[in-house]
Design a protein around this motif. Structure first.
Motif, mmCIF file in Angstrom:
data_model
loop_
_atom_site.group_PDB
_atom_site.id
_atom_site.type_symbol
_atom_site.label_atom_id
_atom_site.label_comp_id
_atom_site.label_asym_id
_atom_site.label_seq_id
_atom_site.Cartn_x
_atom_site.Cartn_y
_atom_site.Cartn_z
ATOM 1 N N SER A 1 -57.123 34.823 -46.424
ATOM 2 C CA SER A 1 -57.731 33.593 -45.945
ATOM 3 C C SER A 1 -57.099 33.286 -44.588
ATOM 4 N N TYR A 2 -57.907 33.214 -43.557
ATOM 5 C CA TYR A 2 -57.379 32.990 -42.209
ATOM 6 C C TYR A 2 -57.249 31.484 -41.980
ATOM 7 N N ASP A 3 -56.063 30.961 -42.282
ATOM 8 C CA ASP A 3 -55.783 29.537 -42.127
ATOM 9 C C ASP A 3 -54.345 29.375 -41.655
ATOM 10 N N SER B 1 -61.173 29.997 -44.933
ATOM 11 C CA SER B 1 -60.737 30.409 -43.595
ATOM 12 C C SER B 1 -61.157 29.374 -42.559
#
Length: 305
Positions: A133-135, A171
């Motif tokens: 997850s791009y966070d 994300s």
């Protein structure tokens, strides 16, 4: 997300090629396969370098080490990890990292690289490279892990852009921006996998050239090329699988050509991990890559020497 102190600290880390005397040349390389080792040692084919997976050599001795030492005596070596789980929620496995450090000290490879992925959770190992997850929280964790690896190894590592088949709704950062921020904050380099870029962008309906141009290409110091398998998902849409079991596709060759025209020659690995053909076939494919490298603009070829 500005990290000036972190950037200054990372700048003191030597790049992979500065650690050893034998750097990766801006040529094509191959993955070293056990069925080809005897032929490689006997014939010494004209190839730029060989790459091996670190986890295959995390033992004290045996025939694999004896063979790799002989290959390392004649060719530059790239070490590619598949098991650090850089993106995992768990802390890095200290025993794995210690074995990796010992392996790097033993062979002093020109380059060490790993995947932007995770493969362990709750003490369980999954035999796959799974997406993130791009966070912001994941970004902090990945940067901490990359810092830990580089500090433990005393050298820069390269981070490979992934091939993915699903994405997280959580994300909040694009993949290219995420990779760019990791590189800015840690000083790691980019292993640009052109096939992965095409596979992921096809699977998610994105423009692959836009993705490539959004990556921090100035941080790329090695390229991977591979073949993929074509399937259909449950809705009938195209689904590409990063299989490493076929020749490089013509579309990926075209993307690679555009990258080299922009960046100039750099070490380029032909990956084949399944349905491995005779060495001669792989050498032919490596020559295709070298023909593209040779056609890079003259100024870029000179700068790469």
């Amino acid at each position: 997300m500005d990290q000036p102190d972190r950037n200054r600290q990372r700048a003191s880390l030597p790049p992979g090629g500065a650690v050893v005397g034998m750097r990766l040349p801006p040529r094509a390389g191959l993955g070293l396969k056990t069925q080809h080792v005897a032929q490689v040692l006997a014939e010494k084919p004209d190839i730029g370098f060989f790459e091996v997976h670190a986890e295959n050599y995390m033992v004290d001795g045996g025939p694999l080490h004896a063979q790799l030492r002989l290959v390392r005596d004649s060719y530059p070596l790239s070490l590619h990890g598949v098991g650090l789980s850089i993106g995992g929620a768990d802390p890095l496995d200290e025993q794995h990292l210690a074995r990796l450090a010992a392996l790097i000290e033993r062979y002093k490879p020109a380059v060490f690289s790993e995947h932007l992925a995770w493969s362990t959770h709750g003490g369980v190992f999954y035999n796959d490279l799974l997406p993130l997850s791009y966070d912001a929280a994941t970004l902090d964790r990945v940067c901490q892990h990359v810092d830990q690896v580089q500090e433990r190894l005393g050298r820069q590592m390269l981070l490979e852009n992934p091939s993915t088949y699903v994405e997280f709704e959580t994300s909040t950062i694009s993949e290219a921006a995420f990779i760019r921020e990791v590189i800015d904050r840690t000083g790691c380099g980019l292993l640009l996998d052109v096939n992965n870029a095409f596979v992921s962008c096809t699977n998610h309906g994105r423009d692959v050239m836009a993705y490539l141009l959004d990556l921090p290409l100035q941080a790329a110091t090695q390229i991977h090329l591979a073949g993929f398998a074509s399937e259909r998902d449950s809705a009938g849409a195209a689904l590409l699988i990063d299989s490493h079991g076929s020749p490089v596709d013509r579309i990926v060759w075209g993307l690679y050509r555009q990258v080299i025209e922009q960046l100039g020659p750099m070490p380029s690995l032909l990956e084949r991990d399944n349905d491995i053909p005779p060495l001669e076939i792989l050498l032919d494919e490596a020559r295709q890559a070298e023909a593209i490298l040779a056609k890079a603009p003259a100024a870029l070829r000179e700068a790469a020497r």
